[in-house]
Motif scaffolding. Structure first.
Motif, PDB file in Angstrom:
ATOM      1  N   ARG A 195       0.858  -1.184   0.000  1.00 51.26           N
ATOM      2  CA  ARG A 195       0.000   0.000   0.000  1.00 51.26           C
ATOM      3  C   ARG A 195       0.893   1.233   0.000  1.00 51.26           C
ATOM      4  O   ARG A 195       1.878   1.302   0.734  1.00 51.26           O
ATOM      5  N   GLU A 253       1.082   5.805  -0.977  1.00 50.62           N
ATOM      6  CA  GLU A 253       0.331   7.049  -1.083  1.00 50.62           C
ATOM      7  C   GLU A 253       1.180   8.087  -1.804  1.00 50.62           C
ATOM      8  O   GLU A 253       2.355   8.294  -1.468  1.00 50.62           O
ATOM      9  N   THR A 267      -3.944  -0.058  -8.348  1.00 43.12           N
ATOM     10  CA  THR A 267      -5.340   0.328  -8.208  1.00 43.12           C
ATOM     11  C   THR A 267      -5.454   1.491  -7.236  1.00 43.12           C
ATOM     12  O   THR A 267      -4.657   1.637  -6.304  1.00 43.12           O
ATOM     13  N   SER A 268      -6.447   2.359  -7.490  1.00 42.68           N
ATOM     14  CA  SER A 268      -6.696   3.488  -6.593  1.00 42.68           C
ATOM     15  C   SER A 268      -8.121   3.986  -6.799  1.00 42.68           C
ATOM     16  O   SER A 268      -8.626   4.000  -7.927  1.00 42.68           O
ATOM     17  N   THR A 269      -8.751   4.391  -5.712  1.00 38.13           N
ATOM     18  CA  THR A 269     -10.050   5.057  -5.803  1.00 38.13           C
ATOM     19  C   THR A 269      -9.885   6.566  -5.760  1.00 38.13           C
ATOM     20  O   THR A 269     -10.875   7.301  -5.875  1.00 38.13           O
ATOM     21  N   ALA A 270      -8.636   7.049  -5.626  1.00 40.43           N
ATOM     22  CA  ALA A 270      -8.402   8.485  -5.468  1.00 40.43           C
ATOM     23  C   ALA A 270      -8.008   9.163  -6.770  1.00 40.43           C
ATOM     24  O   ALA A 270      -8.197  10.372  -6.919  1.00 40.43           O
ATOM     25  N   THR A 297      -4.700   5.926 -12.290  1.00 42.97           N
ATOM     26  CA  THR A 297      -3.338   5.428 -12.088  1.00 42.97           C
ATOM     27  C   THR A 297      -2.559   5.320 -13.393  1.00 42.97           C
ATOM     28  O   THR A 297      -3.128   5.243 -14.490  1.00 42.97           O
ATOM     29  N   ASN A 340      -7.768   1.915 -13.375  1.00 48.68           N
ATOM     30  CA  ASN A 340      -6.667   1.159 -12.793  1.00 48.68           C
ATOM     31  C   ASN A 340      -5.725   0.663 -13.883  1.00 48.68           C
ATOM     32  O   ASN A 340      -6.112   0.527 -15.044  1.00 48.68           O
ATOM     33  N   GLY A 383      -2.953  10.737  -3.394  1.00 48.93           N
ATOM     34  CA  GLY A 383      -3.905   9.818  -2.792  1.00 48.93           C
ATOM     35  C   GLY A 383      -3.323   8.433  -2.604  1.00 48.93           C
ATOM     36  O   GLY A 383      -2.189   8.145  -3.014  1.00 48.93           O
ATOM     37  N   GLU A 384      -4.106   7.560  -1.969  1.00 47.96           N
ATOM     38  CA  GLU A 384      -3.650   6.212  -1.667  1.00 47.96           C
ATOM     39  C   GLU A 384      -3.828   5.290  -2.872  1.00 47.96           C
ATOM     40  O   GLU A 384      -4.696   5.506  -3.717  1.00 47.96           O
ATOM     41  N   TYR A 385      -2.994   4.238  -2.902  1.00 43.23           N
ATOM     42  CA  TYR A 385      -3.053   3.247  -3.980  1.00 43.23           C
ATOM     43  C   TYR A 385      -2.544   1.910  -3.454  1.00 43.23           C
ATOM     44  O   TYR A 385      -1.944   1.828  -2.370  1.00 43.23           O
ATOM     45  N   ARG A 386      -2.751   0.875  -4.247  1.00 41.16           N
ATOM     46  CA  ARG A 386      -2.213  -0.451  -3.948  1.00 41.16           C
ATOM     47  C   ARG A 386      -1.425  -0.925  -5.173  1.00 41.16           C
ATOM     48  O   ARG A 386      -1.866  -0.755  -6.326  1.00 41.16           O
TER      49      ARG A 386
END
Length: 613
Positions: free
Chosen positions: A278, A280, A312-315, A318, A342, A367-370
């Protein structure tokens, strides 16, 4: 194909029920230096792809190295010009221009002929079916002067310049000024090109015997308006050239160019294949070469190892890019992963050693991502497939995966130049997709098909082999979640049928079958040759109660280079075609009687008559 030529026109009774529709007419006119033409875009002109616009065509005969300027003006519509060698795909023009004249919506196109030959200029609106009057002129431009040696610039300096008359130009007529500097391998530099007089475009490259080799460019830098910003890592030690130029031909004026030390590369953290992290993106992160916040991860791999990298990110939207340890970009992806924004990269590592993944947003975002790096099965070797074979297969979890994460089975076969092959794939479990490409090197499709069989989601791919050799056929689903059983058949369709001959005033009765020639969209057609004089006016009709007829007339091709000069779908009625057309010069022409939809077969009548005065 079954074809019979009859020297009498079809009776008027056979056409009595047809409803006359709009005719299609297109004349290709010669254009010489010094010519000034008044034209009009109107109903009946040739149509662009998907009927998106109408256009007029002009031919320019040129010698290699000749330089031209085409100017198009109109008070009725936003003009657009493009040029390509005669017979070349119009989707890949040699040059094009929208508003290069700098007078609102008028166009100025400059181009240099790369070889002796005939070039086709298309004059049209930028988009839409609006039309109206326009003027068109062609001027031969003086030979370009020898480009002077680039002026020197050092890291930390800002230079001023002024692009105008007398400056060297690119082949498409864009003036530029050049600056040079020396740098070391791995050194990172930033280039800023600013102007209030024109929209700047900055390029960096090297000079060699073949001239300027571009390595990177930028038009509009992040947060710089129309000004250009470029950050670049030098791949080798040596001399580099910066070109300062306007975005399009005709631009010019004063500018400043700044060369500075670039930001350090984003510091890479270690990650192992199989690890899930994870992260950011924040305003405290380093910046990528494109100037946006980025994180970097280094992993070790071996030659031939196949990896899948997911972000992947919801913010934010990517973006992934993979580099070797020398910062050479190997692959990138914006939205190849699931759910639109994504990213997913699937790549086979070329050598043992370290690799760097850069994880960032498509544009400036935080923002955050994986991030996940996974080893996947290497490509399985393709299995032999014989002509006439009809086999059963299955797409499953353990199959090879392509760059879009679709499982596939690969088959190999040998073919000869000019051989026509057809592959048919059926499945009740998923939407099928077929691709064909060369067996040597990294697979790149030469042709593909989704629903060519005309039976829902099954595929039929017809293709003429360009050379002797070995080819790979990939059978796969259209989407990454497709899996299940399928059937596959490979057929040898033999050589391309030879065109028949046709006399003006004659009727040809024929039947379209699955052994006929195929167009680029996999529809069948019969071809007829006719010899005409310049200015000879024809009415060509195709009537059928079994297929939706489609007519094309063009120059008799040499090899595969068929140039369409006119076409019609339903000019006579909903499913019958009528084309009124004038031969632009003496010569042999080819009329193709085909179908508007792929996969259709059936009988037809083709009538070719002289237009009545």
């Amino acid at each position: 194909m079954r074809r019979q030529t009859i020297l009498a026109a079809v009776s008027s009774l056979a056409l009595a029920a047809a409803v006359a529709g709009p005719a299609f007419a297109q004349e290709v006119r010669p254009l010489a230096p010094g010519d000034k033409i008044e034209g009009e875009i109107a109903e009946g002109d040739a149509m662009g792809p998907d009927d998106a616009y109408r256009f007029d065509s002009y031919t320019v005969t040129a010698l290699a190295g000749q330089r031209f300027e085409v100017v198009m003006r109109s008070d009725a519509f936003d003009t657009f010009l493009q040029v390509q060698p005669e017979g070349q795909d119009e989707d890949v023009p040699l040059a094009s221009d929208d508003d290069g004249l700098g007078e609102g919506t008028n166009s100025r196109l400059r181009f240099t002929a790369p070889a002796d030959g005939v070039y086709v200029v298309r004059a049209r609106p930028l988009s839409g079916l609006e039309g109206g009057a326009y003027s068109l002129s062609l001027t031969e431009r003086a030979a370009a002067g020898v480009a002077p040696a680039p002026e020197p610039i050092r890291v930390g300096e800002t230079k001023s310049g002024d692009i105008g008359e007398g400056d060297p130009e690119t082949d498409d007529g864009i003036a530029y000024e050049a600056w040079s500097f020396s740098g070391r391998a791995g050194e990172r530099v930033s280039i800023a090109l600013d102007s209030e007089s024109f929209d700047p475009m900055v390029r960096i490259g090297t000079m060699g015997e073949g001239g300027f080799t571009e390595l990177a460019y930028n038009d509009d830098g992040e947060d710089s308006g129309l000004n250009s910003r470029l950050t670049f890592t030098l791949p080798t030690t040596g001399e580099y050239v910066i070109r300062a130029a306007p975005l399009g031909a005709g631009g010019g004026g004063a500018y400043t160019l700044t060369l500075s030390e670039g930001p350090p590369p984003v510091e890479a953290r270690s990650i192992r294949i199989g690890e899930n992290v994870r992260g950011e993106l924040t305003e405290q992160d380093g910046r990528s070469a494109s100037g946006v916040y980025a994180d970097a991860y280094r992993f070790n791999g071996r030659a031939g190892q196949r990896v899948r990298i997911d972000m992947t990110s919801t913010a934010f939207d990517t973006y992934l890019e993979l580099f070797d340890d020398g910062q050479t970009s190997l692959a990138s992806d914006d939205d190849g992963g699931p759910e639109g924004t994504n990213s997913r990269l699937i790549f086979t590592l070329p050598r043992d050693g370290a690799y760097v993944v850069e994880a960032r947003a498509f544009s400036e975002s935080t923002g955050e991502y994986r991030l996940t790096i996974t080893e996947i099965e290497p490509d399985r070797p393709p299995q032999p497939l014989a002509f006439g074979a009809d086999l059963q297969g299955e797409i499953g979890e353990n199959d090879s995966r392509d760059s879009e994460d679709r499982g596939y089975d690969a088959y190999v076969f040998d073919g000869r130049e000019g051989q026509r092959v057809r592959a048919v794939m059926r499945s009740g479990d998923f939407d099928t997709y077929l691709q064909i490409g060369h067996a040597e090197g990294e697979f790149s499709p030469l042709a593909q098909d989704d629903d060519g069989l005309g039976e829902g989601t099954d595929s039929r791919l017809s293709f003429t082999l360009p050379a002797d050799g070995r080819y790979v056929l990939r059978a796969l689903p259209l989407t990454s979640d497709g899996k299940g059983l399928y059937s596959l058949e490979l057929l040898d369709r033999g050589p391309q049928p030879r065109p028949g001959s046709l006399l003006v005033g004659a009727t040809a009765r024929g039947s379209l079958t699955e052994t006929d020639a195929t167009a680029d969209d996999n529809s069948f057609y019969d071809a007829y040759r006719v010899t005409l004089k310049e200015g000879e006016k024809l009415v060509i009709k195709m009537v059928s109660n079994e297929v939706d007829s489609f007519l094309i007339v063009g120059r008799a091709p040499e090899g595969d280079n068929f140039e369409a000069l006119g076409s019609d779908d339903d000019g006579l009625s909903d499913t019958h075609s009528k084309l009124e057309w004038t031969a632009p010069e003496d010569g042999e022409y080819e009329i193709r009687a085909g179908t508007f939809q792929q996969g259709q077969t059936g009988s037809y009548a083709l009538i070719v008559e002289k237009q009545q005065p």
